[in-house]
Design a protein around this motif. Sequence first.
Motif, PDB file in Angstrom:
ATOM      1  N   SER A 170      32.593  42.781  39.194  1.00 50.64           N
ATOM      2  CA  SER A 170      32.312  43.471  40.462  1.00 50.64           C
ATOM      3  C   SER A 170      33.537  43.549  41.367  1.00 50.64           C
ATOM      4  N   LEU A 171      34.677  43.874  40.782  1.00 46.47           N
ATOM      5  CA  LEU A 171      35.937  43.880  41.520  1.00 46.47           C
ATOM      6  C   LEU A 171      35.976  45.010  42.542  1.00 46.47           C
ATOM      7  N   GLN A 172      36.459  44.668  43.745  1.00 41.84           N
ATOM      8  CA  GLN A 172      36.629  45.635  44.826  1.00 41.84           C
ATOM      9  C   GLN A 172      38.030  45.489  45.403  1.00 41.84           C
ATOM     10  N   ALA A 173      38.659  46.616  45.723  1.00 47.39           N
ATOM     11  CA  ALA A 173      40.002  46.585  46.304  1.00 47.39           C
ATOM     12  C   ALA A 173      40.244  47.858  47.085  1.00 47.39           C
ATOM     13  N   ALA A 174      41.267  47.819  47.960  1.00 51.05           N
ATOM     14  CA  ALA A 174      41.562  48.968  48.811  1.00 51.05           C
ATOM     15  C   ALA A 174      43.046  49.036  49.109  1.00 51.05           C
ATOM     16  N   TYR A 175      43.495  50.246  49.432  1.00 48.86           N
ATOM     17  CA  TYR A 175      44.821  50.447  49.995  1.00 48.86           C
ATOM     18  C   TYR A 175      44.625  50.693  51.483  1.00 48.86           C
ATOM     19  N   GLN A 184      39.127  52.288  50.528  1.00 47.05           N
ATOM     20  CA  GLN A 184      38.652  51.509  49.387  1.00 47.05           C
ATOM     21  C   GLN A 184      38.738  52.354  48.119  1.00 47.05           C
ATOM     22  N   VAL A 185      39.284  51.742  47.057  1.00 51.30           N
ATOM     23  CA  VAL A 185      39.502  52.442  45.788  1.00 51.30           C
ATOM     24  C   VAL A 185      38.622  51.881  44.683  1.00 51.30           C
ATOM     25  N   LEU A 186      38.485  50.553  44.651  1.00 54.36           N
ATOM     26  CA  LEU A 186      37.624  49.918  43.653  1.00 54.36           C
ATOM     27  C   LEU A 186      36.340  49.453  44.331  1.00 54.36           C
ATOM     28  N   PHE A 187      35.196  49.763  43.694  1.00 50.82           N
ATOM     29  CA  PHE A 187      33.902  49.414  44.267  1.00 50.82           C
ATOM     30  C   PHE A 187      33.108  48.462  43.392  1.00 50.82           C
ATOM     31  N   ASN A 188      33.231  48.617  42.071  1.00 43.95           N
ATOM     32  CA  ASN A 188      32.454  47.751  41.183  1.00 43.95           C
ATOM     33  C   ASN A 188      33.019  47.863  39.763  1.00 43.95           C
ATOM     34  N   VAL A 189      34.149  47.206  39.535  1.00 46.76           N
ATOM     35  CA  VAL A 189      34.785  47.225  38.216  1.00 46.76           C
ATOM     36  C   VAL A 189      34.505  45.904  37.510  1.00 46.76           C
ATOM     37  N   ILE A 201      44.617  47.036  37.541  1.00 43.63           N
ATOM     38  CA  ILE A 201      45.686  46.196  37.010  1.00 43.63           C
ATOM     39  C   ILE A 201      46.461  45.533  38.145  1.00 43.63           C
ATOM     40  N   ARG A 202      46.789  46.297  39.168  1.00 42.13           N
ATOM     41  CA  ARG A 202      47.532  45.737  40.307  1.00 42.13           C
ATOM     42  C   ARG A 202      46.745  44.625  40.986  1.00 42.13           C
ATOM     43  N   THR A 203      45.437  44.764  41.050  1.00 45.60           N
ATOM     44  CA  THR A 203      44.604  43.734  41.676  1.00 45.60           C
ATOM     45  C   THR A 203      44.549  42.484  40.803  1.00 45.60           C
ATOM     46  N   ILE A 204      44.404  42.658  39.500  1.00 42.34           N
ATOM     47  CA  ILE A 204      44.408  41.511  38.592  1.00 42.34           C
ATOM     48  C   ILE A 204      45.709  40.738  38.712  1.00 42.34           C
ATOM     49  N   MET A 205      46.830  41.463  38.821  1.00 40.81           N
ATOM     50  CA  MET A 205      48.140  40.831  38.867  1.00 40.81           C
ATOM     51  C   MET A 205      48.467  40.221  40.234  1.00 40.81           C
ATOM     52  N   GLY A 206      47.589  40.368  41.204  1.00 41.08           N
ATOM     53  CA  GLY A 206      47.849  39.804  42.524  1.00 41.08           C
ATOM     54  C   GLY A 206      48.757  40.660  43.377  1.00 41.08           C
ATOM     55  N   LEU A 207      48.990  41.901  42.959  1.00 37.05           N
ATOM     56  CA  LEU A 207      49.854  42.806  43.714  1.00 37.05           C
ATOM     57  C   LEU A 207      49.086  43.544  44.805  1.00 37.05           C
ATOM     58  N   LEU A 208      47.766  43.473  44.744  1.00 36.20           N
ATOM     59  CA  LEU A 208      46.897  44.115  45.728  1.00 36.20           C
ATOM     60  C   LEU A 208      45.777  43.141  46.065  1.00 36.20           C
ATOM     61  N   PRO A 209      45.483  42.933  47.339  1.00 36.54           N
ATOM     62  CA  PRO A 209      44.435  41.979  47.710  1.00 36.54           C
ATOM     63  C   PRO A 209      43.065  42.390  47.182  1.00 36.54           C
ATOM     64  N   THR A 210      42.241  41.397  46.880  1.00 37.40           N
ATOM     65  CA  THR A 210      40.875  41.629  46.418  1.00 37.40           C
ATOM     66  C   THR A 210      39.923  41.624  47.607  1.00 37.40           C
ATOM     67  N   GLY A 236      36.508  42.036  47.120  1.00 39.58           N
ATOM     68  CA  GLY A 236      35.281  41.396  46.673  1.00 39.58           C
ATOM     69  C   GLY A 236      35.262  41.296  45.168  1.00 39.58           C
ATOM     70  N   GLY A 237      34.301  40.552  44.650  1.00 38.79           N
ATOM     71  CA  GLY A 237      34.217  40.339  43.217  1.00 38.79           C
ATOM     72  C   GLY A 237      34.999  39.116  42.782  1.00 38.79           C
TER      73      GLY A 237
END
Length: 233
Positions: free
Chosen positions: A6-11, A15-20, A44-53, A55-56
């Motif tokens: 349930s990964l969520q992320a935004a620039y 918000q770009v990721l809602f439920n991965v 990928i950027r979120t997994i690598m810690g390059l973009l804050p999470t 949610g999820g």
Amino acid sequence: MLSVHSLQAAYGASQVLFNVSFEIADGEAITLLGRNGMGKTTTIRTIMGLLPTLGGEIRMNERPITHATPEMVARMGVGLVPEGRQVFPTLSVRENLVATAANRLGRSRPWTLERIYEIFPRLRERANQSAATLSGGEQQMLVIGRALMTNPTLLILDEATEGLAPVIRAEIWSCIKRLKADGQSLLLIDKNIHVMKKLADRHFVLEKGRTVWSGNTADIERDAELVHSYVGI
């Protein structure tokens, strides 16, 4: 090995990721599929810690890395071949390969210069050449070799064959096939789905920042129309 739920992320405010959601087992190869702009590279950027999470949860070997820094993720055994190559242009081929070399997890048969030169003979020929003077295909080989020299337990390749000549793409796909046969866990993003169906064990389709379909290659064949509607193959 890697679990994303349930990964969520935004620039910024967008918000770009809602439920991965997806997972990778030890020694498995998976793909993230989808049209451009659907959230694959952002994942990928979120997994690598390059973009804050936002949610999820992200877990590596059962350990949470949801808010880990890029350095922490790398030290846990995740290697990245980023989109756009990104060599160290002022360093030689050899210097690029040894710059981040490590065997932090104590692999019994670690990657060495000789092993990299074995799978990419062109890099041996250009060992003392500046990375900036390499062709695009040679730079991609170099970036893959550099990631392998960190001895990752999971290797992520983001559009590793994009924009390359067919003969170079075939060489890189051959390398990926060899890595999988050796038991390397792989996360692949590539538009050449017909090749990915042969290389990977399972596939996850992203649509507007959500995982909307998953299955193995036989499932892709069975759900061809549905997958085509998302991926446009």
